[in-house]
Scaffold this active site. Structure first.
Site, PDB file in Angstrom:
ATOM      1  N   LYS A 200     -13.726   9.527  -1.388  1.00  0.00           N
ATOM      2  CA  LYS A 200     -13.922   9.974  -0.007  1.00  0.00           C
ATOM      3  C   LYS A 200     -13.265  11.342   0.195  1.00  0.00           C
ATOM      4  O   LYS A 200     -13.868  12.260   0.729  1.00  0.00           O
ATOM      5  CB  LYS A 200     -13.329   8.940   0.955  1.00  0.00           C
ATOM      6  CG  LYS A 200     -13.456   9.350   2.396  1.00  0.00           C
ATOM      7  CD  LYS A 200     -13.015   8.267   3.358  1.00  0.00           C
ATOM      8  CE  LYS A 200     -13.057   8.840   4.769  1.00  0.00           C
ATOM      9  NZ  LYS A 200     -12.645   7.898   5.792  1.00  0.00           N
ATOM     10  N   GLU A 206      -5.894   9.906  -9.462  1.00  0.00           N
ATOM     11  CA  GLU A 206      -6.469   9.086 -10.540  1.00  0.00           C
ATOM     12  C   GLU A 206      -7.922   9.486 -10.795  1.00  0.00           C
ATOM     13  O   GLU A 206      -8.350   9.693 -11.935  1.00  0.00           O
ATOM     14  CB  GLU A 206      -6.431   7.594 -10.156  1.00  0.00           C
ATOM     15  CG  GLU A 206      -5.040   6.989 -10.069  1.00  0.00           C
ATOM     16  CD  GLU A 206      -4.473   7.025  -8.663  1.00  0.00           C
ATOM     17  OE1 GLU A 206      -4.811   7.954  -7.886  1.00  0.00           O
ATOM     18  OE2 GLU A 206      -3.671   6.136  -8.336  1.00  0.00           O
ATOM     19  N   GLY A 259     -12.650   4.078   3.451  1.00  0.00           N
ATOM     20  CA  GLY A 259     -12.835   3.833   2.017  1.00  0.00           C
ATOM     21  C   GLY A 259     -13.187   2.388   1.708  1.00  0.00           C
ATOM     22  O   GLY A 259     -14.147   2.101   0.989  1.00  0.00           O
ATOM     23  N   ARG A 260     -12.426   1.434   2.260  1.00  0.00           N
ATOM     24  CA  ARG A 260     -12.668   0.024   1.939  1.00  0.00           C
ATOM     25  C   ARG A 260     -13.887  -0.529   2.657  1.00  0.00           C
ATOM     26  O   ARG A 260     -14.217  -1.709   2.509  1.00  0.00           O
ATOM     27  CB  ARG A 260     -11.412  -0.806   2.230  1.00  0.00           C
ATOM     28  CG  ARG A 260     -10.907  -0.707   3.643  1.00  0.00           C
ATOM     29  CD  ARG A 260      -9.519  -1.287   3.792  1.00  0.00           C
ATOM     30  NE  ARG A 260      -8.923  -0.988   5.096  1.00  0.00           N
ATOM     31  CZ  ARG A 260      -8.301   0.153   5.396  1.00  0.00           C
ATOM     32  NH1 ARG A 260      -8.205   1.111   4.498  1.00  0.00           N
ATOM     33  NH2 ARG A 260      -7.785   0.341   6.600  1.00  0.00           N
ATOM     34  N   GLU A 345      -5.123  -4.013   3.220  1.00  0.00           N
ATOM     35  CA  GLU A 345      -5.026  -2.594   3.582  1.00  0.00           C
ATOM     36  C   GLU A 345      -5.382  -2.403   5.063  1.00  0.00           C
ATOM     37  O   GLU A 345      -4.900  -1.478   5.704  1.00  0.00           O
ATOM     38  CB  GLU A 345      -5.937  -1.739   2.687  1.00  0.00           C
ATOM     39  CG  GLU A 345      -5.576  -0.260   2.725  1.00  0.00           C
ATOM     40  CD  GLU A 345      -6.225   0.574   1.628  1.00  0.00           C
ATOM     41  OE1 GLU A 345      -5.507   1.074   0.742  1.00  0.00           O
ATOM     42  OE2 GLU A 345      -7.453   0.735   1.654  1.00  0.00           O
ATOM     43  N   LYS A 486       2.534   7.744  -3.180  1.00  0.00           N
ATOM     44  CA  LYS A 486       1.735   8.839  -3.770  1.00  0.00           C
ATOM     45  C   LYS A 486       2.529  10.135  -3.720  1.00  0.00           C
ATOM     46  O   LYS A 486       2.535  10.908  -4.673  1.00  0.00           O
ATOM     47  CB  LYS A 486       0.445   9.054  -2.967  1.00  0.00           C
ATOM     48  CG  LYS A 486      -0.623   8.007  -3.138  1.00  0.00           C
ATOM     49  CD  LYS A 486      -1.876   8.471  -2.361  1.00  0.00           C
ATOM     50  CE  LYS A 486      -2.830   7.335  -2.112  1.00  0.00           C
ATOM     51  NZ  LYS A 486      -3.935   7.695  -1.242  1.00  0.00           N
TER      52      LYS A 486
HETATM   53  O1  F6P Z   1      -4.657   4.843  -1.609  1.00  0.00           O
HETATM   54  C1  F6P Z   1      -5.524   4.103  -0.808  1.00  0.00           C
HETATM   55  C2  F6P Z   1      -6.864   4.762  -0.662  1.00  0.00           C
HETATM   56  O2  F6P Z   1      -6.779   5.817   0.232  1.00  0.00           O
HETATM   57  C3  F6P Z   1      -7.929   3.758  -0.235  1.00  0.00           C
HETATM   58  O3  F6P Z   1      -7.917   3.526   1.119  1.00  0.00           O
HETATM   59  C4  F6P Z   1      -9.161   4.398  -0.756  1.00  0.00           C
HETATM   60  O4  F6P Z   1     -10.235   3.518  -0.812  1.00  0.00           O
HETATM   61  C5  F6P Z   1      -8.679   4.852  -2.098  1.00  0.00           C
HETATM   62  O5  F6P Z   1      -7.334   5.270  -1.888  1.00  0.00           O
HETATM   63  C6  F6P Z   1      -9.455   5.941  -2.750  1.00  0.00           C
HETATM   64  O6  F6P Z   1      -9.502   7.089  -1.961  1.00  0.00           O
HETATM   65  P1  F6P Z   1     -10.612   8.177  -2.197  1.00  0.00           P
HETATM   66  O7  F6P Z   1     -11.942   7.528  -2.009  1.00  0.00           O
HETATM   67  O8  F6P Z   1     -10.356   9.255  -1.191  1.00  0.00           O
HETATM   68  O9  F6P Z   1     -10.466   8.686  -3.606  1.00  0.00           O
END
Ligand code: F6P
Length: 514
Positions: A200, A206, A259-260, A345, A486
């Site tokens: 997102k 990662e 995201g979720r 979450e 983080k």
């Molecule tokens: O660290 C939690 C989070 O922000 C989740 O809410 C999200 O789904 C995930 O990390 C990945 O985030 P992104 O889609 O921005 O890489």
């Protein structure tokens, strides 16, 4: 919390406690009155293949008195107007000052949100068709790189919907541990592999590190134009373009989709690629059937709301700290993990939406696994342990296998036996052999596990999570709790930030990272 809400909670707490046995004994119709079905079918507003979910909450302690008290609580919490605000695309995510438009991705919501979702989906359909049609050459594999909400939904859906084979073999890689990516490389031929980078924010360390390593792998394997093999799924298309992805292969989604909650958006791209466009649209249609039920049904008859009444009762009245979910179906192997993120979450918070401390526990720990395996590992605690843990069972009438029907029969019998055993308990010849019983469970019995059913199951839990949040007066759509760790990890990498404690410094040294 307002006086009205506190008073309504008091009334909930005052309801007389009755055992499950007594509840069934006093109401011969209990099994049907405390269960309900959400169904969809061909010719029924385009919901696709007929199907449904039977949601049985009769083995919980909900009775008329509790349901009535919870209905008053929902009213005091302004449930109807909060639901309307969610569906109308109002800025319900108050801490981030934005709407939560995941439901609009399924066709229900403010007209502008639904239109935007349709246009973005059409763009995704064209790319899916182009890949299937060979526009990017032969494509046999997709490595989908993302984490959390950008990975769990695709992994769950692909696992559930491609048991008969995938149109494109898809490997979901989330962990920064390089072994995860190496394993995917080992299973793929670089010349026929696409990389989907799902993020997102397009900043998650990662995902971005894995994406760069995947590009290097393509390059070192002799692929002429590695960036030409990348598709970006993101709410920040400019960042994806700056990363090097051609605009034609960037599939955006609105920032108001959390995201979720993002499986329904372009984050569902790998599902459409692996299981087909029809499966992806059926997923949305199944979710929409539940959305319509959620939007149009009042009080206890609203099944996600009823589930939330039970959730609140166990967490806040009975003091349960966990809720266990067991899927009795290999196709739903990742469903407990998916729910874990969705619920923990969303509702693992300590303040209300107006930034006041919450006056009681919020989300319990969601945990669980796969039946019948879990019966032979963790059910001991559920039956005889000292903690009360409400359990959800999820199963399907139609088998996912073509073997001797005995397999599915025994699977279902075991599932239903567990709910019966938890509730009934049994006398034993000594205390070690006795089962206290009166332990609650709910069962969701699906007609089958197909794309529409999976969509419906997920939407049911999204709405249940929202209802729980309303009853606790919290904002389920932010997740600031994940940020501090983080920040510290990033500071460690860059050698800056606040001074670290002695314990962590010792570990850094032992790990060779000082
Ligand atoms: O660290 C939690 C989070 O922000 C989740 O809410 C999200 O789904 C995930 O990390 C990945 O985030 P992104 O889609 O921005 O890489």
């Amino acid at each position: 919390m307002s006086e009205a809400v506190l008073t309504a909670w008091e009334a909930v707490r005052r309801v007389e406690r009755r055992t499950l046995d007594a509840l069934f004994a006093s109401d011969p119709e209990r099994a049907t009155r405390l269960s309900g079905r959400i169904a969809w079918g061909e010719g029924d507003a385009g919901h696709g293949t007929a199907g449904g979910l039977l949601c049985d909450w009769s083995k919980t302690h909900l009775d008329d008195a509790l349901l009535a008290a919870f209905e008053r609580l929902a009213e005091a919490c302004g449930f109807a107007s909060r639901r309307a605000a969610l569906l109308d695309g109002e800025r319900v995510n108050v801490t981030e000052n934005r709407a939560a438009t995941h439901i609009a991705q399924r066709g229900i919501g403010a007209a502008a949100d639904v239109e935007e979702a349709e246009a973005l989906r059409e763009r995704m359909r064209l790319l899916v068709e182009a890949v299937h049609g060979g526009a990017l050459g032969e494509v046999r594999h997709l490595i989908h790189i993302g984490i959390g909400g950008s990975a769990l939904g695709p992994a769950l859906a692909i696992g559930a919907l491609t048991t008969d084979g995938a149109l494109v073999n898809t490997h979901v890689v989330s962990n920064i541990d390089g072994l995860a990516l190496e394993r995917a490389f080992g299973a793929c031929d670089p010349a026929t592999t696409l990389i989907a980078v799902a993020s997102k924010t397009f900043t998650t360390i990662e995902t971005m590190t894995n994406a760069r390593s995947a590009l290097r792998w393509l390059e070192e394997s002799g692929v002429a134009d590695p960036y030409g093999r990348v598709i970006a799924l993101t709410a920040d298309p400019d960042k994806a373009v700056a990363f090097g992805v051609d605009e034609t292969r960037v599939l955006p989604f609105p920032a108001s989709v959390g995201g979720r909650y993002s499986l329904w958006s372009s984050i569902g791209f790998p599902v459409a690629l692996a299981a087909g466009w029809e499966a992806f649209t059926a997923l949305l249609a199944g979710a929409r059937a539940v959305d319509e039920h959620f939007r149009d049904t009042e009080g206890r008859a609203n099944l996600p709301l009823r589930a939330a009444f039970a959730d609140q009762y166990y967490t806040r009245v009975r003091g349960c700290q966990t809720r266990a979910v067991f899927a009795y179906d290999e196709r739903l192997a990742l469903f407990p993990a998916y729910l874990q993120q969705l619920e923990m979450e969303s509702n693992g918070k300590g303040v209300t939406f107006d930034q006041q401390p919450v006056d009681g526990p919020t989300a319990p720990v969601t945990w669980g696994g796969l039946g019948t395996d879990a019966q032979h590992a963790v059910f001991q605690l559920l039956h005889q342990g000292t903690q009360l843990a409400p359990v959800d069972f999820i199963a399907a009438v139609a088998p996912g296998d073509a073997l001797d029907p005995a397999h599915h029969r025994i699977l279902l019998q075991n599932c239903l036996a567990q709910g019966a055993a938890l509730m009934a308990g049994a006398k034993g010849e000594d205390p070690a052999r006795a089962y206290p019983g009166d332990r609650p469970s709910a069962t969701i019995l699906c007609d089958d596990i197909d794309a529409a059913t999976l969509g419906a199951l997920i939407a049911f839990h999204e709405h249940r999570t929202f209802c729980n949040a309303v009853l606790m007066q919290i904002n389920p759509f932010d997740q600031f709790g994940v940020e501090l760790g983080k920040r510290i990890a990033t500071a460690m990498d860059k050698g800056g930030g606040e001074p670290l404690d002695a314990g962590t410094r010792m570990l850094l040294e032992a790990a060779g990272l000082d």
